[in-house]
Design a protein around this motif. Structure first.
Motif, short mmCIF file in Angstrom:
data_model
loop_
_atom_site.label_atom_id
_atom_site.label_comp_id
_atom_site.label_asym_id
_atom_site.label_seq_id
_atom_site.Cartn_x
_atom_site.Cartn_y
_atom_site.Cartn_z
N ALA A 14 0.85 -1.19 0.00
CA ALA A 14 0.00 0.00 0.00
C ALA A 14 0.89 1.23 0.00
O ALA A 14 1.99 1.21 0.56
CB ALA A 14 -0.92 0.02 1.22
N ARG A 15 0.42 2.30 -0.63
CA ARG A 15 1.21 3.52 -0.68
C ARG A 15 1.29 4.16 0.70
O ARG A 15 0.28 4.34 1.39
CB ARG A 15 0.59 4.51 -1.65
CG ARG A 15 0.88 4.22 -3.12
CD ARG A 15 2.32 4.54 -3.49
NE ARG A 15 2.62 5.93 -3.23
CZ ARG A 15 2.19 6.94 -3.99
NH1 ARG A 15 1.45 6.69 -5.07
NH2 ARG A 15 2.50 8.18 -3.67
N VAL A 16 2.49 4.52 1.10
CA VAL A 16 2.71 5.14 2.40
C VAL A 16 1.93 6.45 2.51
O VAL A 16 1.23 6.70 3.50
CB VAL A 16 4.22 5.39 2.62
CG1 VAL A 16 4.44 6.16 3.92
CG2 VAL A 16 4.98 4.08 2.64
N ALA A 17 2.02 7.30 1.50
CA ALA A 17 1.36 8.61 1.55
C ALA A 17 -0.16 8.48 1.60
O ALA A 17 -0.84 9.29 2.23
CB ALA A 17 1.78 9.45 0.36
N VAL A 18 -0.71 7.46 0.95
CA VAL A 18 -2.15 7.25 0.97
C VAL A 18 -2.61 6.89 2.38
O VAL A 18 -3.64 7.38 2.87
CB VAL A 18 -2.57 6.16 -0.04
CG1 VAL A 18 -4.04 5.80 0.12
CG2 VAL A 18 -2.30 6.63 -1.45
N ILE A 19 -1.85 6.05 3.07
CA ILE A 19 -2.18 5.69 4.45
C ILE A 19 -2.11 6.91 5.34
O ILE A 19 -2.98 7.13 6.20
CB ILE A 19 -1.23 4.59 4.95
CG1 ILE A 19 -1.44 3.30 4.16
CG2 ILE A 19 -1.45 4.32 6.44
CD1 ILE A 19 -0.43 2.21 4.48
N VAL A 20 -1.09 7.75 5.15
CA VAL A 20 -0.92 8.94 5.98
C VAL A 20 -2.12 9.88 5.84
O VAL A 20 -2.64 10.41 6.82
CB VAL A 20 0.38 9.67 5.61
CG1 VAL A 20 0.42 11.06 6.24
CG2 VAL A 20 1.59 8.86 6.06
N ALA A 140 1.76 14.24 4.07
CA ALA A 140 1.63 13.57 2.77
C ALA A 140 2.33 14.36 1.67
O ALA A 140 2.98 13.79 0.79
CB ALA A 140 0.15 13.36 2.44
N LEU A 141 2.20 15.68 1.71
CA LEU A 141 2.89 16.52 0.73
C LEU A 141 4.40 16.42 0.88
O LEU A 141 5.14 16.44 -0.11
CB LEU A 141 2.43 17.98 0.87
CG LEU A 141 0.99 18.27 0.46
CD1 LEU A 141 0.62 19.71 0.80
CD2 LEU A 141 0.79 18.02 -1.03
N TRP A 142 4.86 16.34 2.11
CA TRP A 142 6.29 16.17 2.37
C TRP A 142 6.79 14.85 1.80
O TRP A 142 7.86 14.80 1.16
CB TRP A 142 6.53 16.22 3.89
CG TRP A 142 7.89 15.83 4.33
CD1 TRP A 142 9.06 16.50 4.12
CD2 TRP A 142 8.24 14.65 5.07
NE1 TRP A 142 10.11 15.82 4.69
CE2 TRP A 142 9.63 14.68 5.28
CE3 TRP A 142 7.49 13.59 5.59
CZ2 TRP A 142 10.29 13.67 5.97
CZ3 TRP A 142 8.15 12.59 6.28
CH2 TRP A 142 9.54 12.64 6.47
N TRP A 155 6.17 2.51 -0.83
CA TRP A 155 5.15 1.52 -0.51
C TRP A 155 5.54 0.79 0.77
O TRP A 155 6.71 0.70 1.13
CB TRP A 155 5.01 0.50 -1.63
CG TRP A 155 4.64 1.09 -2.96
CD1 TRP A 155 5.46 1.73 -3.84
CD2 TRP A 155 3.34 1.10 -3.57
NE1 TRP A 155 4.77 2.13 -4.95
CE2 TRP A 155 3.47 1.75 -4.82
CE3 TRP A 155 2.09 0.59 -3.18
CZ2 TRP A 155 2.38 1.92 -5.67
CZ3 TRP A 155 1.01 0.76 -4.03
CH2 TRP A 155 1.16 1.41 -5.26
N VAL A 156 4.52 0.25 1.44
CA VAL A 156 4.74 -0.51 2.67
C VAL A 156 3.88 -1.77 2.60
O VAL A 156 2.79 -1.76 2.02
CB VAL A 156 4.39 0.33 3.92
CG1 VAL A 156 2.91 0.72 3.93
CG2 VAL A 156 4.74 -0.40 5.20
#
Length: 206
Positions: A14-20, A140-142, A155-156
């Protein structure tokens, strides 16, 4: 960035930024609604104190949420390995839906708690929620900036992220793909439909 694949055999990512950013939209709109309701409640302190206090709490919450675990995110990102061929890339919508389902109770309880706090500090609870949402979007922007600078997506493994989040203790590392993989843009925002998948990754979709 290490190039070896993490583990062997098929596994879902899963995308890290999507989870955040998963709770950000809900917190933002629910927080604004709770703050709007709270303004109608005189409260113990009155609106003249409650609203400015809520703004201050929101600003603090935004900075705290943005800063928490940033060093761990950065360390995991810098040590990320290249994704192997036997991976399944989870769609953005699926990641959001699963995260919200797993955390639905505290999401549902946050709204009445914010409204109830207005009887003490009008609008403060809702503005606190909105501030937390801003902090999540900022993080998420970072992460998106990291992804653009390195032309790679983070991804994680889903089973690890499900036990404490994208930077929890269960997460032993991130993996990367090219920026065309998956259906979310750098930073986890909604990407273009039908985005191309990088040749040679073997990455599939879930």
């Amino acid at each position: 960035m290490r190039r070896s694949a993490v583990g062997r055999g098929a596994y879902a990512l899963a995308r890290v930024a999507v989870i955040v950013r998963a709770p950000a939209g809900w917190l933002w709109w629910s927080g604004l609604l709770a703050a709007g309701i709270g303004v109608l409640v005189p409260g113990l302190t009155g609106r003249g104190i409650g609203v400015p206090a809520g703004v201050a709490l929101g600003i603090v919450a935004a900075f705290v949420v943005f800063a928490v675990r940033r060093r761990r995110y950065a360390a995991l990102a810098d040590e990320a390995s290249r994704a192997g061929k036997a991976v399944i890339l989870q769609d953005r919508a699926v990641t959001l839906r699963l995260w919200r389902r797993a955390h639905r109770w505290w999401l549902l309880l946050a709204f009445p708690a914010a409204v109830g706090s207005s009887f003490a500090l009008p609008a403060a609870g809702g503005l606190l929620m909105a501030g937390a949402a801003l902090g999540l979007w900022g993080k998420a922007l970072w992460l998106g900036r990291w992804e653009r600078e390195r032309d790679a997506l983070l991804w994680v493994r889903t089973e690890a992220a499900g036990r404490g989040g994208a930077a929890g203790k269960a997460v032993r590392g991130y993996v990367t793909t090219g920026t065309a993989a998956g259906d979310a843009a750098p930073g986890g925002a909604r990407g273009r439909r039908g985005a191309a998948r990088p040749a040679g990754t073997g990455a599939g979709r879930r």
